[in-house]
Enzyme design. Structure first.
Site, PDB file in Angstrom:
ATOM      1  N   GLU A  10       5.597   5.889   7.028  1.00 45.84           N
ATOM      2  CA  GLU A  10       5.254   5.973   5.632  1.00 45.84           C
ATOM      3  C   GLU A  10       4.467   7.493   5.516  1.00 45.84           C
ATOM      4  O   GLU A  10       3.523   7.267   4.681  1.00 45.84           O
ATOM      5  CB  GLU A  10       4.433   4.643   5.197  1.00 45.84           C
ATOM      6  N   ASP A  34      -0.256   9.409   3.174  1.00 49.39           N
ATOM      7  CA  ASP A  34       0.258   8.220   3.678  1.00 49.39           C
ATOM      8  C   ASP A  34      -0.017   7.158   2.688  1.00 49.39           C
ATOM      9  O   ASP A  34      -0.823   7.082   2.097  1.00 49.39           O
ATOM     10  CB  ASP A  34      -0.847   8.058   5.014  1.00 49.39           C
ATOM     11  N   ILE A  35       1.255   6.181   2.822  1.00 51.19           N
ATOM     12  CA  ILE A  35       0.984   5.039   1.850  1.00 51.19           C
ATOM     13  C   ILE A  35       0.143   4.083   2.162  1.00 51.19           C
ATOM     14  O   ILE A  35      -0.094   3.647   3.524  1.00 51.19           O
ATOM     15  CB  ILE A  35       2.512   4.467   1.818  1.00 51.19           C
ATOM     16  N   ASN A  66       5.997  -4.262   3.606  1.00 48.21           N
ATOM     17  CA  ASN A  66       7.177  -4.827   4.544  1.00 48.21           C
ATOM     18  C   ASN A  66       6.770  -6.188   4.800  1.00 48.21           C
ATOM     19  O   ASN A  66       7.985  -6.840   4.779  1.00 48.21           O
ATOM     20  CB  ASN A  66       7.027  -4.185   5.820  1.00 48.21           C
TER      21      ASN A  66
END
Length: 299
Positions: free
Chosen positions: A220, A177-178, A185
């Protein structure tokens, strides 16, 4: 042979080719190098090969350009070298390549430069064939080109059934997971956020290579099914994903957008179901998140 003719021949080679002088200044960059890296000749010729262009790393994500660069070594000792490394594409993701370096000598046998030939080392034909089939079955994520969650579910069920028939474990799963993706964003907008997701997706796919399959789980978050019965192999690939993602960069004008990933990794066991395996990997991912991020937790 005429130099212009030499360049014409090199331009139409399938492999990427670039030439440096003894100070590692790039003096030639062929068409295939442009295609493989995204950088045009005009962007790199005249610069030094260590100036954040290809940023070669090994499989552990260690930067080689200023420390263990095979090209720099050849410029010192004149010995031919070959290595498997990861270069950085202009859009940020990492690509596995095989590099071959040869010294260049003048008529007096003085070392005056070197030529590096690099070839894409990622699996191709069978993956393209699979991708075409998966698109027809709506199993491909439209943004990244990776398999989607539906494909994960099909693949996991197949693997678990096969494991039970064999009576032994032969695969593991990774969740990645980022980290702090909301910040990307919020600062740059969703369009740039999507480009960062694509960068990470390509890096993860190239980190897995022919050892398994990478998927976009959603948002993500990514998943990979790794074909190994050895926990140390699973850990090695998980660490490669983490390290190569950390060394990837999306350039937006003068800004460099860098992200990291947290990873959870676990080996499948005989009594696993799809649900227990996914739940365990997801739990390990969030242990990585909660203990510092940019790390791997494996069971």
């Amino acid at each position: 042979m005429d130099l212009n003719l030499d360049k014409t021949i090199l331009d139409y080679l399938y492999d990427g080719v670039y030439v440096v002088d003894k100070d590692r200044k790039i003096v030639y960059w062929n068409f295939s190098a442009e295609k493989l890296t995204g950088y045009s000749s005009g962007e790199v010729v005249g610069g030094n090969c260590y100036d954040n262009i290809l940023n070669h790393t090994n499989s552990e994500g260690v930067l080689l350009c200023r420390q263990e660069c095979p090209l720099a070594k050849t410029l010192k000792d004149g010995i031919l070298r070959e290595a498997e490394v990861y270069l950085q594409h202009k859009t940020g993701h990492r690509i596995p390549v095989v590099v071959r370096i040869s010294p260049i000598f003048d008529t007096t046998c003085e070392l005056i430069g070197a030529v590096e030939i690099f070839s894409d080392n990622s699996p191709k034909e069978h993956l393209l064939e699979q991708l075409a089939q998966f698109k027809e079955m709506a199993l491909v994520d439209s943004l990244t080109g990776l398999g989607n969650k539906r494909y994960v579910e099909i693949e996991l069920s197949t693997k678990i059934n096969e494991m039970r028939k064999l009576g032994r474990s032969f695969f593991g799963v990774l969740f990645a997971d980022i980290d702090y993706f909301k910040r990307v964003n919020d600062q740059y907008g969703h369009d740039i956020g999507n480009k960062v997701i694509v960068m990470v997706a390509k890096t993860i796919k190239n980190s897995v290579c022919n050892k398994g399959i990478a998927f976009r789980w959603g948002g993500e978050e990514f998943m990979a099914i790794i074909n190994t019965h050895l926990q140390e192999d699973l850990l090695k690939i998980a660490e490669r994903i983490r390290a190569l993602t950390e060394q990837s960069v999306y350039r937006l004008g003068s800004n460099e957008i860098r992200v990291t990933v947290s990873v959870g990794a676990t080996q499948a066991v005989i009594d696993d179901t799809d649900e227990t395996l996914v739940k365990r990997a997801d739990h390990l991912l969030y242990l990585s998140k909660n203990t510092g991020r940019n790390k791997v937790t494996i069971s």
